[in-house]
Scaffold this active site. Sequence first.
Site, PDB file in Angstrom:
ATOM      1  N   ASP A   1       0.817  -1.221   0.000  1.00 60.65           N
ATOM      2  CA  ASP A   1       0.000   0.000   0.000  1.00 60.65           C
ATOM      3  C   ASP A   1       0.852   1.273   0.000  1.00 60.65           C
ATOM      4  O   ASP A   1       0.367   2.341   0.355  1.00 60.65           O
ATOM      5  CB  ASP A   1      -0.975  -0.001   1.183  1.00 60.65           C
ATOM      6  CG  ASP A   1      -0.259  -0.123   2.512  1.00 60.65           C
ATOM      7  OD1 ASP A   1       0.977  -0.329   2.493  1.00 60.65           O
ATOM      8  OD2 ASP A   1      -0.917  -0.012   3.549  1.00 60.65           O
TER       9      ASP A   1
ATOM     10  N   HIS B   1      25.465   3.859 -17.111  1.00 59.92           N
ATOM     11  CA  HIS B   1      24.251   4.050 -16.302  1.00 59.92           C
ATOM     12  C   HIS B   1      24.378   3.416 -14.925  1.00 59.92           C
ATOM     13  O   HIS B   1      23.402   2.930 -14.358  1.00 59.92           O
ATOM     14  CB  HIS B   1      23.026   3.505 -17.039  1.00 59.92           C
ATOM     15  CG  HIS B   1      22.635   4.352 -18.213  1.00 59.92           C
ATOM     16  ND1 HIS B   1      21.792   3.933 -19.207  1.00 59.92           N
ATOM     17  CD2 HIS B   1      22.992   5.622 -18.549  1.00 59.92           C
ATOM     18  CE1 HIS B   1      21.647   4.892 -20.114  1.00 59.92           C
ATOM     19  NE2 HIS B   1      22.368   5.924 -19.734  1.00 59.92           N
TER      20      HIS B   1
ATOM     21  N   ASP C   1      27.610  11.791 -11.270  1.00 59.40           N
ATOM     22  CA  ASP C   1      26.676  12.465 -12.190  1.00 59.40           C
ATOM     23  C   ASP C   1      25.388  12.622 -11.404  1.00 59.40           C
ATOM     24  O   ASP C   1      24.662  11.638 -11.202  1.00 59.40           O
ATOM     25  CB  ASP C   1      26.482  11.609 -13.442  1.00 59.40           C
ATOM     26  CG  ASP C   1      25.548  12.260 -14.474  1.00 59.40           C
ATOM     27  OD1 ASP C   1      24.817  13.213 -14.109  1.00 59.40           O
ATOM     28  OD2 ASP C   1      25.533  11.794 -15.628  1.00 59.40           O
TER      29      ASP C   1
ATOM     30  N   ASP D   1      21.899  19.005 -13.983  1.00 57.62           N
ATOM     31  CA  ASP D   1      22.552  17.768 -14.427  1.00 57.62           C
ATOM     32  C   ASP D   1      24.054  18.023 -14.498  1.00 57.62           C
ATOM     33  O   ASP D   1      24.530  18.607 -15.473  1.00 57.62           O
ATOM     34  CB  ASP D   1      21.965  17.398 -15.804  1.00 57.62           C
ATOM     35  CG  ASP D   1      22.478  16.069 -16.331  1.00 57.62           C
ATOM     36  OD1 ASP D   1      23.180  15.354 -15.595  1.00 57.62           O
ATOM     37  OD2 ASP D   1      22.172  15.760 -17.499  1.00 57.62           O
TER      38      ASP D   1
ATOM     39  N   HIS E   1      29.001   8.133 -26.301  1.00 57.39           N
ATOM     40  CA  HIS E   1      27.706   8.827 -26.182  1.00 57.39           C
ATOM     41  C   HIS E   1      27.807  10.214 -26.801  1.00 57.39           C
ATOM     42  O   HIS E   1      28.882  10.672 -27.163  1.00 57.39           O
ATOM     43  CB  HIS E   1      27.238   8.884 -24.720  1.00 57.39           C
ATOM     44  CG  HIS E   1      28.156   9.586 -23.769  1.00 57.39           C
ATOM     45  ND1 HIS E   1      28.256  10.950 -23.692  1.00 57.39           N
ATOM     46  CD2 HIS E   1      29.022   9.105 -22.828  1.00 57.39           C
ATOM     47  CE1 HIS E   1      29.121  11.277 -22.744  1.00 57.39           C
ATOM     48  NE2 HIS E   1      29.617  10.182 -22.209  1.00 57.39           N
TER      49      HIS E   1
ATOM     50  N   HIS F   1      22.313  17.169 -24.404  1.00 57.39           N
ATOM     51  CA  HIS F   1      20.871  17.021 -24.616  1.00 57.39           C
ATOM     52  C   HIS F   1      20.202  18.263 -24.074  1.00 57.39           C
ATOM     53  O   HIS F   1      20.788  18.997 -23.272  1.00 57.39           O
ATOM     54  CB  HIS F   1      20.357  15.758 -23.906  1.00 57.39           C
ATOM     55  CG  HIS F   1      20.756  15.652 -22.449  1.00 57.39           C
ATOM     56  ND1 HIS F   1      20.073  16.294 -21.448  1.00 57.39           N
ATOM     57  CD2 HIS F   1      21.796  15.016 -21.844  1.00 57.39           C
ATOM     58  CE1 HIS F   1      20.655  16.033 -20.284  1.00 57.39           C
ATOM     59  NE2 HIS F   1      21.716  15.265 -20.493  1.00 57.39           N
TER      60      HIS F   1
ATOM     61  N   HIS G   1      16.250  14.847 -19.631  1.00 58.37           N
ATOM     62  CA  HIS G   1      16.402  14.781 -21.094  1.00 58.37           C
ATOM     63  C   HIS G   1      15.158  15.480 -21.626  1.00 58.37           C
ATOM     64  O   HIS G   1      14.133  14.857 -21.864  1.00 58.37           O
ATOM     65  CB  HIS G   1      16.505  13.338 -21.580  1.00 58.37           C
ATOM     66  CG  HIS G   1      17.748  12.651 -21.077  1.00 58.37           C
ATOM     67  ND1 HIS G   1      17.902  11.303 -21.025  1.00 58.37           N
ATOM     68  CD2 HIS G   1      18.910  13.168 -20.580  1.00 58.37           C
ATOM     69  CE1 HIS G   1      19.095  10.999 -20.529  1.00 58.37           C
ATOM     70  NE2 HIS G   1      19.723  12.120 -20.252  1.00 58.37           N
TER      71      HIS G   1
ATOM     72  N   GLU H   1      28.741  17.447 -22.108  1.00 55.49           N
ATOM     73  CA  GLU H   1      29.224  16.370 -21.252  1.00 55.49           C
ATOM     74  C   GLU H   1      30.116  15.350 -21.957  1.00 55.49           C
ATOM     75  O   GLU H   1      29.765  14.180 -22.054  1.00 55.49           O
ATOM     76  CB  GLU H   1      28.049  15.663 -20.581  1.00 55.49           C
ATOM     77  CG  GLU H   1      26.892  15.274 -21.510  1.00 55.49           C
ATOM     78  CD  GLU H   1      25.769  14.568 -20.736  1.00 55.49           C
ATOM     79  OE1 GLU H   1      26.061  13.596 -20.031  1.00 55.49           O
ATOM     80  OE2 GLU H   1      24.609  15.009 -20.847  1.00 55.49           O
TER      81      GLU H   1
ATOM     82  N   TYR I   1      36.139   6.737 -21.509  1.00 55.09           N
ATOM     83  CA  TYR I   1      35.916   5.549 -20.678  1.00 55.09           C
ATOM     84  C   TYR I   1      36.795   4.439 -21.227  1.00 55.09           C
ATOM     85  O   TYR I   1      36.628   4.036 -22.383  1.00 55.09           O
ATOM     86  CB  TYR I   1      34.441   5.125 -20.724  1.00 55.09           C
ATOM     87  CG  TYR I   1      33.515   6.323 -20.530  1.00 55.09           C
ATOM     88  CD1 TYR I   1      33.135   6.750 -19.259  1.00 55.09           C
ATOM     89  CD2 TYR I   1      33.070   7.065 -21.637  1.00 55.09           C
ATOM     90  CE1 TYR I   1      32.326   7.870 -19.087  1.00 55.09           C
ATOM     91  CE2 TYR I   1      32.260   8.183 -21.480  1.00 55.09           C
ATOM     92  CZ  TYR I   1      31.890   8.583 -20.210  1.00 55.09           C
ATOM     93  OH  TYR I   1      31.095   9.694 -20.056  1.00 55.09           O
TER      94      TYR I   1
ATOM     95  N   ARG J   1      34.036  11.918 -16.980  1.00 52.10           N
ATOM     96  CA  ARG J   1      33.080  12.769 -17.704  1.00 52.10           C
ATOM     97  C   ARG J   1      33.040  14.099 -16.977  1.00 52.10           C
ATOM     98  O   ARG J   1      33.122  14.133 -15.737  1.00 52.10           O
ATOM     99  CB  ARG J   1      31.686  12.122 -17.757  1.00 52.10           C
ATOM    100  CG  ARG J   1      30.630  12.999 -18.417  1.00 52.10           C
ATOM    101  CD  ARG J   1      29.352  12.241 -18.838  1.00 52.10           C
ATOM    102  NE  ARG J   1      28.577  11.716 -17.732  1.00 52.10           N
ATOM    103  CZ  ARG J   1      28.528  10.446 -17.371  1.00 52.10           C
ATOM    104  NH1 ARG J   1      29.223   9.546 -18.033  1.00 52.10           N
ATOM    105  NH2 ARG J   1      27.793  10.054 -16.349  1.00 52.10           N
TER     106      ARG J   1
ATOM    107  N   GLU K   1      30.527  17.345 -16.990  1.00 54.35           N
ATOM    108  CA  GLU K   1      29.231  17.783 -17.530  1.00 54.35           C
ATOM    109  C   GLU K   1      28.800  19.112 -16.920  1.00 54.35           C
ATOM    110  O   GLU K   1      28.702  19.247 -15.697  1.00 54.35           O
ATOM    111  CB  GLU K   1      28.157  16.729 -17.239  1.00 54.35           C
ATOM    112  CG  GLU K   1      26.764  17.158 -17.690  1.00 54.35           C
ATOM    113  CD  GLU K   1      25.717  16.062 -17.543  1.00 54.35           C
ATOM    114  OE1 GLU K   1      25.863  15.199 -16.654  1.00 54.35           O
ATOM    115  OE2 GLU K   1      24.747  16.078 -18.330  1.00 54.35           O
TER     116      GLU K   1
HETATM  117  N1  GLY Z   1      22.385  12.353 -16.001  1.00 52.41           N
HETATM  118  C1  GLY Z   1      21.872  11.971 -17.239  1.00 52.41           C
HETATM  119  C2  GLY Z   1      22.671  12.506 -18.339  1.00 52.41           C
HETATM  120  O1  GLY Z   1      23.733  13.043 -18.121  1.00 52.41           O
HETATM  121  O2  GLY Z   1      22.275  12.461 -19.469  1.00 52.41           O
HETATM  122 MN    MN Z   2      23.283  14.919 -19.060  1.00 50.31          MN
HETATM  123 MN    MN Z   3      24.335  13.781 -16.198  1.00 50.45          MN
END
Ligand code: GLY
Ligand code: MN
Ligand code: MN
Length: 465
Positions: A40, A247, A264, A275, A358, A362, A369, A412, A416, A433, A435
């Site tokens: 619940d 991820h 991140d 972000d 990647h 974005h 996103h 970003e 890697y 990374r 960002e």
């Molecule tokens: N934290 C998600 C991205 O960097 O796209």
């Molecule tokens: Mn991002």
């Molecule tokens: Mn991010």
Amino acid sequence: MNTSVPNTLYAQRRARMAEKLGPNGIALIPTALERPRNRDSDFLFRHDSYFYYLTGFTEPNAWLVVTGDGRSRLFCQPKDLEREIWDGYRLGPEAAVGALQMDEAYPIGELDAQLPKLLENRNVVWFPFAIHAGLEARVGGWLNAVRARVRYGALCPESQRDLCTVLDEMRLIKDAQEQDIMRRASAISARAHIRAMQTSARMLRAGQDVREYHLDAELLHEFRAGGSQYPAYGSIVAAGANACVLHYRADAAPVRAGELVLIDAGCELDGYASDITRTFPADGTFTGPQRALYDIVLAANEAAVAATRPGARFTDPHDAAVRVLAQGMLDVGLLDKAKVGSVDDVIASRAYFAFYMHRTGHWLGMDVHDCGSYVEPSEVGTVSERKDPLSGEIIKDRPSRILQPGMVLTIEPGIYVRPGEGVPEAFHHIGIRIEDDAIVTPGGCELITRGVPVKADEIEALMRG
Ligand code: GLY
Ligand code: MN
Ligand code: MN
């Protein structure tokens, strides 16, 4: 309700949307559903972004109906003393008219009875496609009720259109109030990153067992202490080799001196995401190989920042970052010149993809996103074809979106390194990374995330503190 934005702003947004519906159009926008987590207990409720954009209203069980003549109707939970004792305050339809600048407001229980009447004699019904499970069927049920009345002379809407196409374009350009909230969200997140960096170094200096969740706890502390409602997405706190899992989530792995930590994480403040990614040495001092790769990623970040300005394409920052990363990979021997050739060859063959898989950014806004087309709307008919050098697939390209002031995007780049044939051992398991979040301005862009430094020396200095 969000009190940091005047409610006239939401009414203005509804009026702008109404202009696009056509004089005989009608738009239906539900908020999100409450979702059960286990037995619940529900997941923490988060309103729907489109609904919130048009109302500023954060209660569950609510619908907005806007007609082409500009009238707004809200359906919301009725006042109910017993439910409010258990679940908390409800605005109720009566107060909603004034508080949310609605023309009319009704208890949510009247939705099924009222919608067929509201849909009657309209020609187009707009709603967000493929967002709310079961919405199409529900609209279908109401249209069926209208159809039952056609023999009495009623007209039934003859087309259904995706309201996202209208709202996505509006949401893509952030107004002054939205930019202000995003600056504040980023400032809180920047403080959270600093706190996590300093905690990592301090705990390791004290000889304590540091785990990824200890650093996650520091992020959460700073988010909530800053007034943020919750993280904007699942925080990534990745120690050592975990940074190469794109991820990864904050888990229980040990944070060890001599290794890097990639975080991140960004908070959501009053409906808007931040972000940020920073990568730092767990104990506060970069090793030689870590620093070599770090400086390449930072140079790629700076090149992408320089390419983020009005008139540039959305893909320009990515292309700028890739060129710097590819050159860096050749310079440090991650890629072997004898095998892959020059930097132009590396870009053409996408050989860099082994270590950078990647995109560089974005849109960012209410959703991490965020919505908004990545294709330039004025050139959507221009299609070119190319063969992907890695997969051999034929890819259809359309001209990338032209950046305009008020758009907000992330920058970003990363590297890697998983062990592989010919990959120098010194770089194995390093994942980096960096960002930042950028608002496009008339003169270029404004980085709103630099409350936490990016230069290696500055990170080392703050971790000594
Ligand atoms: N934290 C998600 C991205 O960097 O796209
Ligand atoms: Mn991002
Ligand atoms: Mn991010």
